[in-house]
Design a protein around this motif. Structure first.
Motif, mmCIF file in Angstrom:
data_model
loop_
_atom_site.group_PDB
_atom_site.id
_atom_site.type_symbol
_atom_site.label_atom_id
_atom_site.label_comp_id
_atom_site.label_asym_id
_atom_site.label_seq_id
_atom_site.Cartn_x
_atom_site.Cartn_y
_atom_site.Cartn_z
ATOM 1 N N ASN A 1 13.580 11.672 18.156
ATOM 2 C CA ASN A 1 14.845 11.496 18.865
ATOM 3 C C ASN A 1 15.985 12.258 18.210
ATOM 4 O O ASN A 1 16.979 12.586 18.867
ATOM 5 C CB ASN A 1 15.203 10.009 18.945
ATOM 6 N N ASP A 2 15.851 12.547 16.909
ATOM 7 C CA ASP A 2 16.906 13.280 16.209
ATOM 8 C C ASP A 2 17.015 14.726 16.682
ATOM 9 O O ASP A 2 18.024 15.395 16.403
ATOM 10 C CB ASP A 2 16.652 13.244 14.697
ATOM 11 N N ILE A 3 15.998 15.215 17.381
ATOM 12 C CA ILE A 3 16.083 16.578 17.930
ATOM 13 C C ILE A 3 17.208 16.677 18.951
ATOM 14 O O ILE A 3 17.845 17.725 19.096
ATOM 15 C CB ILE A 3 14.726 16.977 18.551
ATOM 16 N N GLY A 4 17.484 15.550 19.641
ATOM 17 C CA GLY A 4 18.620 15.512 20.568
ATOM 18 C C GLY A 4 18.537 16.606 21.614
ATOM 19 O O GLY A 4 17.491 16.848 22.212
ATOM 20 N N ARG A 5 19.639 17.307 21.800
ATOM 21 C CA ARG A 5 19.706 18.376 22.797
ATOM 22 C C ARG A 5 19.333 19.707 22.142
ATOM 23 O O ARG A 5 20.191 20.540 21.826
ATOM 24 C CB ARG A 5 21.100 18.433 23.413
ATOM 25 N N TYR A 6 18.053 19.881 21.908
ATOM 26 C CA TYR A 6 17.511 21.167 21.427
ATOM 27 C C TYR A 6 18.107 21.600 20.081
ATOM 28 O O TYR A 6 18.523 22.735 19.904
ATOM 29 C CB TYR A 6 17.736 22.266 22.481
ATOM 30 N N ARG A 7 18.132 20.672 19.135
ATOM 31 C CA ARG A 7 18.588 21.010 17.778
ATOM 32 C C ARG A 7 17.413 21.700 17.070
ATOM 33 O O ARG A 7 16.558 21.057 16.479
ATOM 34 C CB ARG A 7 19.049 19.759 17.048
ATOM 35 N N THR A 8 17.399 23.014 17.152
ATOM 36 C CA THR A 8 16.207 23.768 16.760
ATOM 37 C C THR A 8 15.917 23.704 15.268
ATOM 38 O O THR A 8 14.786 23.969 14.851
ATOM 39 C CB THR A 8 16.346 25.242 17.179
ATOM 40 N N PHE A 9 16.900 23.340 14.449
ATOM 41 C CA PHE A 9 16.629 23.247 13.019
ATOM 42 C C PHE A 9 15.752 22.044 12.688
ATOM 43 O O PHE A 9 15.316 21.881 11.548
ATOM 44 C CB PHE A 9 17.931 23.228 12.193
ATOM 45 N N PHE A 10 15.476 21.191 13.687
ATOM 46 C CA PHE A 10 14.543 20.080 13.496
ATOM 47 C C PHE A 10 13.136 20.427 13.994
ATOM 48 O O PHE A 10 12.285 19.542 14.128
ATOM 49 C CB PHE A 10 15.048 18.816 14.205
ATOM 50 N N LYS A 11 12.896 21.691 14.274
ATOM 51 C CA LYS A 11 11.536 22.124 14.601
ATOM 52 C C LYS A 11 10.771 22.267 13.296
ATOM 53 O O LYS A 11 11.118 23.066 12.431
ATOM 54 C CB LYS A 11 11.558 23.462 15.339
ATOM 55 N N MET A 12 9.711 21.468 13.138
ATOM 56 C CA MET A 12 9.003 21.387 11.868
ATOM 57 C C MET A 12 7.496 21.386 12.077
ATOM 58 O O MET A 12 7.006 21.230 13.189
ATOM 59 C CB MET A 12 9.404 20.110 11.126
ATOM 60 N N SER A 13 6.781 21.557 10.986
ATOM 61 C CA SER A 13 5.328 21.467 11.006
ATOM 62 C C SER A 13 4.885 20.564 9.865
ATOM 63 O O SER A 13 5.096 20.913 8.696
ATOM 64 C CB SER A 13 4.697 22.850 10.852
ATOM 65 N N PRO A 14 4.269 19.405 10.138
ATOM 66 C CA PRO A 14 4.044 18.847 11.472
ATOM 67 C C PRO A 14 5.360 18.452 12.127
ATOM 68 O O PRO A 14 6.366 18.306 11.435
ATOM 69 C CB PRO A 14 3.166 17.611 11.178
ATOM 70 N N PRO A 15 5.346 18.269 13.441
ATOM 71 C CA PRO A 15 6.599 17.945 14.125
ATOM 72 C C PRO A 15 7.071 16.539 13.780
ATOM 73 O O PRO A 15 6.284 15.694 13.351
ATOM 74 C CB PRO A 15 6.216 18.045 15.607
ATOM 75 N N LEU A 16 8.364 16.304 13.953
ATOM 76 C CA LEU A 16 8.878 14.946 13.818
ATOM 77 C C LEU A 16 8.200 14.062 14.851
ATOM 78 O O LEU A 16 8.079 14.437 16.023
ATOM 79 C CB LEU A 16 10.394 14.933 13.997
ATOM 80 N N ARG A 17 7.763 12.902 14.409
ATOM 81 C CA ARG A 17 7.001 12.009 15.287
ATOM 82 C C ARG A 17 7.875 10.872 15.800
ATOM 83 O O ARG A 17 9.105 10.903 15.710
ATOM 84 C CB ARG A 17 5.789 11.460 14.518
ATOM 85 N N SER A 18 7.231 9.831 16.325
ATOM 86 C CA SER A 18 7.938 8.690 16.895
ATOM 87 C C SER A 18 8.505 7.805 15.785
ATOM 88 O O SER A 18 8.144 7.925 14.605
ATOM 89 C CB SER A 18 6.990 7.864 17.755
#
Length: 229
Positions: free
Chosen positions: A181-198
């Motif tokens: 949910n912290d990704i919000g409106r396409y906050r691309t700096f939260f694109k990670m590997s592995p991705p942020l989960r629930s």
């Protein structure tokens, strides 16, 4: 920070004795912290031919890893684990299925659907982790799951430890403090590997750290420019 392990994904890739020696000499002459080189499991990180673990260890390598990569071929991985076991080396791997995660931008679920982004399912982590743990049990290798992020991954690691498998696991600080949910409106700096989960997965990671299932917190520091993100 007083010490760190250098990953082999440099240019050139650290997969032979001369490069390990170069890293150690450069660190000795220039660094004010301890630098410990890790080396590639396979030559060129291509997942095929194993590197010379014994000679690399003698040169100063402390760990074998494919860095951000995983090893697709299970037979190659079994041989690598057997080889690493014989030298007492830790073999660390990212638990990510490159095919299941291909083109994914974030955790697969409702949030990804609402944002119109391709998702990365939990199975992209769980399937390779389960394979790795089974091969570690088969070979007796010292295996480290470099970054896990889901509740089921925690359960798999806990079960393996209970069965006596020589396994450790890490979680990034991001997956302890953030969720999809912290990704919000396409906050691309939260694109990670592995991705942020629930949020449920985040709570599971916190609990796994508290009860000892997860052994270490990592920064997962992987700087990228804006366009790459």
């Amino acid at each position: 920070v007083t010490s760190f392990i250098m990953m082999p994904e440099t240019d050139p890739i650290i997969d032979d004795v001369a490069l390990v020696d170069f890293v150690r000499r450069a660190a000795r002459d220039n660094a004010i912290v301890n630098v410990y080189p890790s080396v590639a499991v396979t030559r060129g990180l291509k997942g095929n031919e194993l590197t010379e673990f014994g000679l690399l260890q003698e040169a100063g390598a402390v760990m074998v890893t494919e860095g951000r990569h995983s090893i697709r071929n299970s037979l190659t991985l079994r041989r690598a684990m057997t080889y690493a076991r014989d030298f007492g080396l830790v073999l660390a791997l990212e638990t990510i299925d490159r095919d299941l995660s291909a083109n994914g931008a974030m955790n697969e679920g409702l949030v990804a659907t609402h944002l119109g982004l391709a998702g990365i399912p939990r199975e992209a982590e769980i399937i390779p982790l389960e394979r790795d743990l089974r091969l570690a049990a088969l070979t007796g290798a010292r295996y480290h799951a470099a970054k896990i992020s889901t509740a089921e991954s925690c359960a798999l690691v806990a079960a393996a430890k209970a069965q006596g498998v020589n396994v450790t696991a890490a979680v990034s600080i991001n997956h302890l403090s953030l969720n999809e949910n912290d990704i919000g409106r396409y906050r691309t700096f939260f694109k990670m590997s592995p991705p942020l989960r629930s949020e449920e997965d985040r709570h599971a990671m916190v609990e796994a750290l508290a009860n000892g299932t997860v052994d270490i917190i990592v920064s997962s520091h992987d700087p990228q420019d804006v366009d790459t993100k």
